[in-house]
Design an enzyme around this catalytic site. Structure first.
Site, mmCIF file in Angstrom:
data_model
loop_
_atom_site.group_PDB
_atom_site.id
_atom_site.type_symbol
_atom_site.label_atom_id
_atom_site.label_comp_id
_atom_site.label_asym_id
_atom_site.label_seq_id
_atom_site.Cartn_x
_atom_site.Cartn_y
_atom_site.Cartn_z
ATOM 1 N N TYR A 1 99.179 -65.609 -40.008
ATOM 2 C CA TYR A 1 98.045 -64.426 -40.261
ATOM 3 C C TYR A 1 98.622 -63.097 -41.079
ATOM 4 O O TYR A 1 99.718 -63.078 -40.923
ATOM 5 C CB TYR A 1 97.624 -64.528 -38.905
ATOM 6 C CG TYR A 1 98.188 -63.466 -37.805
ATOM 7 C CD1 TYR A 1 98.264 -62.191 -37.952
ATOM 8 C CD2 TYR A 1 99.418 -64.038 -37.054
ATOM 9 C CE1 TYR A 1 98.964 -61.391 -37.176
ATOM 10 C CE2 TYR A 1 100.065 -63.381 -36.091
ATOM 11 C CZ TYR A 1 99.910 -61.924 -36.274
ATOM 12 O OH TYR A 1 100.673 -61.099 -35.391
ATOM 13 N N CYS A 2 97.596 -62.670 -41.397
ATOM 14 C CA CYS A 2 97.703 -61.181 -42.119
ATOM 15 C C CYS A 2 96.437 -60.718 -41.957
ATOM 16 O O CYS A 2 95.366 -61.071 -41.175
ATOM 17 C CB CYS A 2 98.187 -61.396 -43.416
ATOM 18 S SG CYS A 2 97.094 -62.428 -44.493
ATOM 19 N N THR A 3 96.101 -59.613 -42.569
ATOM 20 C CA THR A 3 94.784 -58.821 -42.213
ATOM 21 C C THR A 3 93.579 -59.481 -42.800
ATOM 22 O O THR A 3 92.710 -59.663 -41.957
ATOM 23 C CB THR A 3 95.000 -57.271 -43.253
ATOM 24 O OG1 THR A 3 96.145 -56.771 -43.011
ATOM 25 C CG2 THR A 3 93.712 -56.449 -42.874
ATOM 26 N N GLY B 1 93.897 -62.425 -44.981
ATOM 27 C CA GLY B 1 94.071 -63.970 -45.488
ATOM 28 C C GLY B 1 94.593 -64.050 -46.823
ATOM 29 O O GLY B 1 95.304 -65.070 -46.833
ATOM 30 N N ILE C 1 92.960 -61.463 -39.533
ATOM 31 C CA ILE C 1 92.711 -60.777 -38.341
ATOM 32 C C ILE C 1 91.273 -60.241 -38.171
ATOM 33 O O ILE C 1 90.609 -60.249 -37.541
ATOM 34 C CB ILE C 1 93.702 -59.450 -38.091
ATOM 35 C CG1 ILE C 1 95.204 -60.057 -38.293
ATOM 36 C CG2 ILE C 1 93.425 -58.796 -36.861
ATOM 37 C CD1 ILE C 1 96.138 -59.186 -38.377
#
Length: 314
Positions: A175-177, A179, A204
């Site tokens: 996961y990241c901010t 995608g 997120i």
């Protein structure tokens, strides 16, 4: 009144002539009141922009009307003003700097999980949540029990894969901010022999907007003048502490010394006392920027001319 919108998006697609597209897209943004940062590359488009609600709706409609960008997934947040002061549209080798230019997420990447699917899977015993963001991002907020990597920039990610070898029998969910980093991170994991690789689609931000943000602890670092945003509406907690006085704090600041530009949590009291600096030496630095209480500083233009190649209207 929240009459503005902030759009976070990316699209992996082929752009034959990035320079020409940059000129056209930049002109469009100037003519339609769109501000922010957009990266153009042969491999696609990556942007965070803001504008009035109607201008952003037009922007999304017009971008998706182009077949190259028809599948673009926009994360949309309401805001009371522009989240940027300027417009930057730049051509770069990649839409997110990874050093993995040989990887094409269109051909192969981790399985996309929508927010509700992610919510159901994230706490299963054989699942590992892998945060692929940089230290300053996950230090202020991350998912409960997530594995973080000691990296200063996403381009350092490939060097850390060896630390994950013992997890090859697990389900890895990256996961990241928003995608975009996961598209290449999950693809690289697959290339390196990991078999059960997933990614949180939309990152997120989308998880917070669509699924309430449960179990995201702290705040999420974002790349506009808000610096951090709330994600968790279900069971929020603070995980970071003031860099100066060590009190509980999730207020992120960029050090006022541009040579340092450290991204750290600093409470409001210490922020004003230190004039936005993270150390006494930074406070006394001759190039220290004026502190306005936010800890956000517009990036320098570095020779970038927003009107290059454009005919100014009279």
């Amino acid at each position: 009144m929240k009459n503005y919108r902030i759009l976070l998006y990316y699209c992996y697609t082929h752009i034959q002539d990035p320079e020409q597209f940059r000129e056209e897209h930049h002109r469009y943004c100037l003519e339609n009141g769109i501000l922010g940062r957009i990266i153009v590359a042969q491999e696609g488009l990556n942007g965070t922009v803001s504008g009035l609600k109607e201008d952003c709706e037009k922007y999304m409609h017009d971008l998706k009307a182009d077949p190259r960008f028809s599948n673009t997934d926009f994360k949309i947040e309401a805001y009371e003003k522009h989240a940027f002061q300027k417009l930057h549209v730049r051509v770069k080798p990649e839409i997110v700097h990874s050093g993995l230019q040989h990887i094409n997420p269109i051909k192969k990447t981790g399985v996309h999980l929508e927010p509700e699917e992610f919510k159901k899977l994230k706490n299963q015993q054989d699942v590992v949540l892998l945060d692929v963001r940089s230290n300053y991002e996950h230090n202020v907020g991350k998912f409960k029990n997530a594995l973080t990597l000691d990296i200063e920039n996403f381009r350092d990610f490939p060097e850390k894969i060896q630390e994950l070898e013992h997890l090859k029998d697990k389900k890895i969910i990256t996961y990241c901010t928003g995608g975009i980093k996961c598209e290449k991170a999950s693809a690289y994991l697959l290339e390196q022999g990991f078999e059960n690789v997933y990614q949180l689609h939309g990152g997120i931000i989308k998880y917070g907007l669509e699924a309430g943000g449960e179990d995201f602890e702290g705040k999420c670092y974002v790349f506009d003048n808000r610096i951090v945003v709330d994600i968790n509406k279900v069971n929020p907690v603070t995980v970071s502490r003031c860099f100066i006085c060590d009190t509980e704090c999730d207020r992120m600041v960029n050090c006022a010394n541009p040579i340092c530009n450290n991204h750290v949590p600093i409470c409001e009291k210490c922020g004003w006392e230190m004039e936005g600096a993270c150390t006494p030496a930074c406070k006394e630095h001759p190039e220290k920027r004026p502190y306005d209480g936010t800890g956000y500083y517009q990036k320098q233009m570095n020779g970038y001319n927003p009107y290059k190649g454009l005919i100014r209207k009279v």
